[in-house]
Write a protein that holds these residues in place. Sequence first.
Motif, PDB file in Angstrom:
ATOM      1  N   VAL A  11      14.998-112.346  -8.841  1.00 42.99           N
ATOM      2  CA  VAL A  11      16.036-113.200  -8.266  1.00 42.99           C
ATOM      3  C   VAL A  11      16.921-112.307  -7.413  1.00 42.99           C
ATOM      4  CG1 VAL A  11      18.002-114.689  -8.774  1.00 42.99           C
ATOM      5  CG2 VAL A  11      15.970-114.761 -10.229  1.00 42.99           C
ATOM      6  N   PRO A  12      16.982-112.562  -6.117  1.00 42.16           N
ATOM      7  CA  PRO A  12      17.804-111.701  -5.258  1.00 42.16           C
ATOM      8  C   PRO A  12      19.280-111.767  -5.638  1.00 42.16           C
ATOM      9  CG  PRO A  12      16.360-113.117  -3.942  1.00 42.16           C
ATOM     10  CD  PRO A  12      16.304-113.607  -5.366  1.00 42.16           C
ATOM     11  N   TYR A  13      19.954-110.636  -5.548  1.00 48.15           N
ATOM     12  CA  TYR A  13      21.385-110.557  -5.807  1.00 48.15           C
ATOM     13  C   TYR A  13      22.092-111.474  -4.813  1.00 48.15           C
ATOM     14  CZ  TYR A  13      25.614-108.183  -7.450  1.00 48.15           C
ATOM     15  OH  TYR A  13      26.835-107.895  -8.031  1.00 48.15           O
ATOM     16  N   PRO A  14      23.014-112.312  -5.278  1.00 49.35           N
ATOM     17  CA  PRO A  14      23.696-113.250  -4.362  1.00 49.35           C
ATOM     18  C   PRO A  14      24.505-112.522  -3.288  1.00 49.35           C
ATOM     19  CG  PRO A  14      24.199-113.743  -6.669  1.00 49.35           C
ATOM     20  CD  PRO A  14      23.474-112.440  -6.644  1.00 49.35           C
ATOM     21  N   LEU A  15      24.400-113.003  -2.087  1.00 49.03           N
ATOM     22  CA  LEU A  15      25.116-112.411  -0.960  1.00 49.03           C
ATOM     23  C   LEU A  15      26.475-113.080  -0.773  1.00 49.03           C
ATOM     24  CD1 LEU A  15      22.212-112.201   1.655  1.00 49.03           C
ATOM     25  CD2 LEU A  15      23.006-110.439   0.054  1.00 49.03           C
ATOM     26  N   SER A  16      27.429-112.309  -0.299  1.00 49.58           N
ATOM     27  CA  SER A  16      28.751-112.834   0.063  1.00 49.58           C
ATOM     28  C   SER A  16      29.339-111.916   1.132  1.00 49.58           C
ATOM     29  CB  SER A  16      29.690-112.867  -1.152  1.00 49.58           C
ATOM     30  OG  SER A  16      30.005-111.548  -1.579  1.00 49.58           O
ATOM     31  N   ARG A  17      30.334-112.422   1.821  1.00 53.27           N
ATOM     32  CA  ARG A  17      31.039-111.617   2.825  1.00 53.27           C
ATOM     33  C   ARG A  17      31.597-110.353   2.163  1.00 53.27           C
ATOM     34  NH1 ARG A  17      33.006-112.740   7.635  1.00 53.27           N
ATOM     35  NH2 ARG A  17      32.481-114.929   7.367  1.00 53.27           N
ATOM     36  N   ALA A  18      32.202-110.486   0.984  1.00 50.92           N
ATOM     37  CA  ALA A  18      32.782-109.329   0.296  1.00 50.92           C
ATOM     38  C   ALA A  18      31.714-108.280  -0.019  1.00 50.92           C
ATOM     39  CB  ALA A  18      33.482-109.783  -0.984  1.00 50.92           C
ATOM     40  N   LEU A  19      30.537-108.714  -0.441  1.00 51.11           N
ATOM     41  CA  LEU A  19      29.455-107.780  -0.758  1.00 51.11           C
ATOM     42  C   LEU A  19      28.975-107.063   0.507  1.00 51.11           C
ATOM     43  CD1 LEU A  19      27.361-106.582  -2.718  1.00 51.11           C
ATOM     44  CD2 LEU A  19      25.888-108.503  -2.137  1.00 51.11           C
ATOM     45  N   LEU A  20      28.742-107.809   1.572  1.00 49.90           N
ATOM     46  CA  LEU A  20      28.239-107.194   2.797  1.00 49.90           C
ATOM     47  C   LEU A  20      29.266-106.236   3.397  1.00 49.90           C
ATOM     48  CD1 LEU A  20      26.275-110.158   4.395  1.00 49.90           C
ATOM     49  CD2 LEU A  20      25.466-108.360   2.853  1.00 49.90           C
ATOM     50  N   GLU A  21      30.546-106.566   3.277  1.00 43.42           N
ATOM     51  CA  GLU A  21      31.578-105.643   3.748  1.00 43.42           C
ATOM     52  C   GLU A  21      31.601-104.368   2.898  1.00 43.42           C
ATOM     53  OE1 GLU A  21      35.023-108.224   3.824  1.00 43.42           O
ATOM     54  OE2 GLU A  21      34.543-108.923   5.857  1.00 43.42           O
ATOM     55  N   ALA A  22      31.330-104.483   1.596  1.00 45.29           N
ATOM     56  CA  ALA A  22      31.255-103.301   0.729  1.00 45.29           C
ATOM     57  C   ALA A  22      30.064-102.420   1.130  1.00 45.29           C
ATOM     58  CB  ALA A  22      31.145-103.721  -0.737  1.00 45.29           C
ATOM     59  N   VAL A  23      28.958-103.040   1.508  1.00 46.80           N
ATOM     60  CA  VAL A  23      27.791-102.277   1.973  1.00 46.80           C
ATOM     61  C   VAL A  23      28.151-101.527   3.251  1.00 46.80           C
ATOM     62  CG1 VAL A  23      25.456-102.467   2.925  1.00 46.80           C
ATOM     63  CG2 VAL A  23      26.067-103.762   0.868  1.00 46.80           C
ATOM     64  N   LEU A  24      28.790-102.203   4.193  1.00 48.32           N
ATOM     65  CA  LEU A  24      29.186-101.560   5.449  1.00 48.32           C
ATOM     66  C   LEU A  24      30.178-100.427   5.218  1.00 48.32           C
ATOM     67  CD1 LEU A  24      29.600-104.666   7.776  1.00 48.32           C
ATOM     68  CD2 LEU A  24      27.802-102.914   7.913  1.00 48.32           C
ATOM     69  N   ALA A  25      31.035-100.577   4.210  1.00 46.92           N
ATOM     70  CA  ALA A  25      32.048 -99.565   3.898  1.00 46.92           C
ATOM     71  C   ALA A  25      31.473 -98.425   3.051  1.00 46.92           C
ATOM     72  CB  ALA A  25      33.231-100.214   3.179  1.00 46.92           C
ATOM     73  N   ASP A  26      30.143 -98.447   2.786  1.00 48.64           N
ATOM     74  CA  ASP A  26      29.460 -97.396   2.023  1.00 48.64           C
ATOM     75  C   ASP A  26      29.997 -97.304   0.594  1.00 48.64           C
ATOM     76  OD1 ASP A  26      27.618 -95.397   1.546  1.00 48.64           O
ATOM     77  OD2 ASP A  26      28.338 -94.053   3.107  1.00 48.64           O
ATOM     78  N   ARG A  27      30.208 -98.469  -0.014  1.00 51.85           N
ATOM     79  CA  ARG A  27      30.742 -98.539  -1.379  1.00 51.85           C
ATOM     80  C   ARG A  27      29.674 -98.885  -2.405  1.00 51.85           C
ATOM     81  NH1 ARG A  27      36.077 -99.877  -2.044  1.00 51.85           N
ATOM     82  NH2 ARG A  27      35.644 -99.038  -4.113  1.00 51.85           N
ATOM     83  N   THR A  28      28.393 -98.933  -1.978  1.00 50.14           N
ATOM     84  CA  THR A  28      27.266 -99.205  -2.879  1.00 50.14           C
ATOM     85  C   THR A  28      26.212 -98.124  -2.650  1.00 50.14           C
ATOM     86  OG1 THR A  28      26.058-100.569  -1.291  1.00 50.14           O
ATOM     87  CG2 THR A  28      27.630-101.713  -2.735  1.00 50.14           C
ATOM     88  N   SER A  29      25.352 -97.932  -3.627  1.00 43.98           N
ATOM     89  CA  SER A  29      24.279 -96.948  -3.458  1.00 43.98           C
ATOM     90  C   SER A  29      23.276 -97.442  -2.425  1.00 43.98           C
ATOM     91  CB  SER A  29      23.572 -96.702  -4.795  1.00 43.98           C
ATOM     92  OG  SER A  29      22.785 -97.829  -5.151  1.00 43.98           O
ATOM     93  N   ASP A  30      22.547 -96.504  -1.867  1.00 41.62           N
ATOM     94  CA  ASP A  30      21.499 -96.869  -0.912  1.00 41.62           C
ATOM     95  C   ASP A  30      20.429 -97.713  -1.602  1.00 41.62           C
ATOM     96  OD1 ASP A  30      22.939 -95.316   0.860  1.00 41.62           O
ATOM     97  OD2 ASP A  30      21.451 -93.714   0.989  1.00 41.62           O
TER      98      ASP A  30
END
Length: 156
Positions: A11-30
């Motif tokens: 089941v894919p992890y649910p996407l949200s604006r907050a999550l995608l912004e965290a990815v762009l801000a390098d706040r999640t692992s690769d």
Amino acid sequence: MASAQAAPAAVPYPLSRALLEAVLADRTSDRFVCELIWPRLGYEQNGSGRWSAGPATGAAWREQFPIEPQFIAERPPSVALTRSIAKEHKQLLKEQLGFGGYRIGELYPRRTRRATAVNWLLAHLAERGEPLPDLGPLPQLLDQPADPVAGHPGDL
């Protein structure tokens, strides 16, 4: 019809604006970024902690990357991801997230590949007519890495 032995689809992890912004801000692992994409491309966990192309994986992906493509650590999978984004969805980062790119001092291959990954995820939603909610679940957010070239501990 799926056989009784078929592994359940991840089941894919649910996407949200907050999550995608965290990815762009390098706040999640690769790896987390890749795990947002792999199940959406049809990759499945193979029981050894790795992801393999599954029956739902497109032929081009399955042939070029039979095992989990490393979208952030390696250039060829990132290039393939970029090329798989339909022309009409190439500007979704700017249009939906207002992302104008990284500043010169923030411009590293890992970060530009993260932007590619986020744009692909936005295109994936757009192709399905799915909305991007503002909020949703977030993983434990990491501090930005001290060395943006090396990334977070454990990144390839």
